[in-house]
Design an enzyme around this catalytic site. Sequence first.
Site, PDB file in Angstrom:
ATOM      1  N   ASP A  67      43.951  38.721  42.557  1.00 50.48           N
ATOM      2  CA  ASP A  67      44.075  39.090  43.962  1.00 50.48           C
ATOM      3  C   ASP A  67      43.762  37.865  44.800  1.00 50.48           C
ATOM      4  O   ASP A  67      43.311  36.843  44.275  1.00 50.48           O
ATOM      5  CB  ASP A  67      43.208  40.300  44.345  1.00 50.48           C
ATOM      6  CG  ASP A  67      41.716  40.043  44.268  1.00 50.48           C
ATOM      7  OD1 ASP A  67      41.298  39.081  43.588  1.00 50.48           O
ATOM      8  OD2 ASP A  67      40.959  40.810  44.888  1.00 50.48           O
ATOM      9  N   TYR A  69      42.210  34.966  47.300  1.00 44.04           N
ATOM     10  CA  TYR A  69      40.869  34.472  47.604  1.00 44.04           C
ATOM     11  C   TYR A  69      40.322  35.283  48.774  1.00 44.04           C
ATOM     12  O   TYR A  69      41.045  35.600  49.723  1.00 44.04           O
ATOM     13  CB  TYR A  69      40.922  33.004  48.002  1.00 44.04           C
ATOM     14  CG  TYR A  69      41.341  32.055  46.899  1.00 44.04           C
ATOM     15  CD1 TYR A  69      40.595  31.935  45.724  1.00 44.04           C
ATOM     16  CD2 TYR A  69      42.468  31.247  47.051  1.00 44.04           C
ATOM     17  CE1 TYR A  69      40.970  31.035  44.730  1.00 44.04           C
ATOM     18  CE2 TYR A  69      42.846  30.344  46.054  1.00 44.04           C
ATOM     19  CZ  TYR A  69      42.101  30.249  44.897  1.00 44.04           C
ATOM     20  OH  TYR A  69      42.470  29.369  43.907  1.00 44.04           O
ATOM     21  N   PHE A  80      46.338  31.137  43.427  1.00 38.02           N
ATOM     22  CA  PHE A  80      45.583  29.918  43.156  1.00 38.02           C
ATOM     23  C   PHE A  80      45.665  28.867  44.267  1.00 38.02           C
ATOM     24  O   PHE A  80      44.910  27.907  44.261  1.00 38.02           O
ATOM     25  CB  PHE A  80      45.998  29.280  41.811  1.00 38.02           C
ATOM     26  CG  PHE A  80      45.673  30.121  40.618  1.00 38.02           C
ATOM     27  CD1 PHE A  80      44.392  30.153  40.106  1.00 38.02           C
ATOM     28  CD2 PHE A  80      46.651  30.901  40.004  1.00 38.02           C
ATOM     29  CE1 PHE A  80      44.081  30.950  39.004  1.00 38.02           C
ATOM     30  CE2 PHE A  80      46.349  31.705  38.908  1.00 38.02           C
ATOM     31  CZ  PHE A  80      45.071  31.732  38.409  1.00 38.02           C
ATOM     32  N   HIS A 193      41.419  32.009  31.203  1.00 41.08           N
ATOM     33  CA  HIS A 193      41.548  31.766  32.635  1.00 41.08           C
ATOM     34  C   HIS A 193      40.894  30.424  32.988  1.00 41.08           C
ATOM     35  O   HIS A 193      39.901  30.031  32.367  1.00 41.08           O
ATOM     36  CB  HIS A 193      40.858  32.906  33.396  1.00 41.08           C
ATOM     37  CG  HIS A 193      41.187  32.957  34.847  1.00 41.08           C
ATOM     38  ND1 HIS A 193      40.531  32.187  35.787  1.00 41.08           N
ATOM     39  CD2 HIS A 193      42.103  33.689  35.534  1.00 41.08           C
ATOM     40  CE1 HIS A 193      41.026  32.441  36.982  1.00 41.08           C
ATOM     41  NE2 HIS A 193      41.980  33.349  36.873  1.00 41.08           N
TER      42      HIS A 193
END
Length: 243
Positions: A67, A69, A80, A193
Site C-alpha cells: 500500500d 507510503y 516504492f 522484500h
Amino acid sequence: MIPSAIDPSWADALGPVFASPGMAALRDYLKAEKAAGKRILPHSADWFTALSLTPLDKVRVVILGQDPYHGPGQAHGLSFSVRPGVAVPPSLRNIYKELHSDLGVVPPAHGFLEHWARQGVLLLNAVLTVEQGRAAAHAGRGWEALTDAVVHAVAEQGRPSVFLLWGAHAQKKAGFVRDVSAGGRHLVLKSRHPSPLSAHSGWFGSRPFSQANAFLEAQGRGSIDWAIPPLDTQTEPSALPSD
C-alpha cells in the site's frame, strides 16, 4: 466507465470492476473518511498514476507493492516511489543498493521512479490509498479487486512480461502467474522484500534487474533503462493542494 486519469488501454479489463457494487462501496467509504477529517494519501489526483503512465499494452515489468507510503508528502501513486524532495525511504535505498550491485547503476539522490513507469514498469500497489500515519488502513476496503484485475490483465496478455515479486504479499497476489519454467509465458522472479527487516535474508544478491533485462531482450521486447536520471532532466509532478 473508468476514471479519465487511467490510460484507455485498461478500459476493457477494469470497466466491470469500476461498475461493481464493491467499487461503489469503496467510494462511499473514502468520502466518509474524508468527511470525518481523515487525511487520505496520496492526493486523489495520484491514485491511478501507475495506470496512467503505463498503458496495458506497454507493460514489460510488474513490481507489486502493498500500500502507499503513509508519511506526509511521500506517496504519489507509484509503488516504492516518492515525490521529488522527499527523503528516499529505507526499502527504496535497499533497491538502489541491489541495482548498483547488479548493474553498476549509481544510486540517484532522489526516489522519483517515473522514469521506470514510462518504460513499461508497472509500479502497482495492491491498495491505492492509505490514511496518513496508519499503514494498511485501507486494506480490505475494495482496492484489491481492482488491482487483482490489473495483474490478471497483464498475465493474460500474449506478450511475455516479467513479474518481480518481492516479499510474501506480492507473491501471494500474483501467485497464479506461471513462470516460463512451469510452461508459462512470463518470467516470475521471487525474492525477499527489500525492507531492512528482510533484505539481508534473500533480497541482496537476487539480481532482479539484470535477469529481467536478459529475459525481455530474449523475447524481443528490448530492455529497461534502470538508471534513474537526475530530477533536472525529468518532468517533475506539480505540487498538489490538500484533498
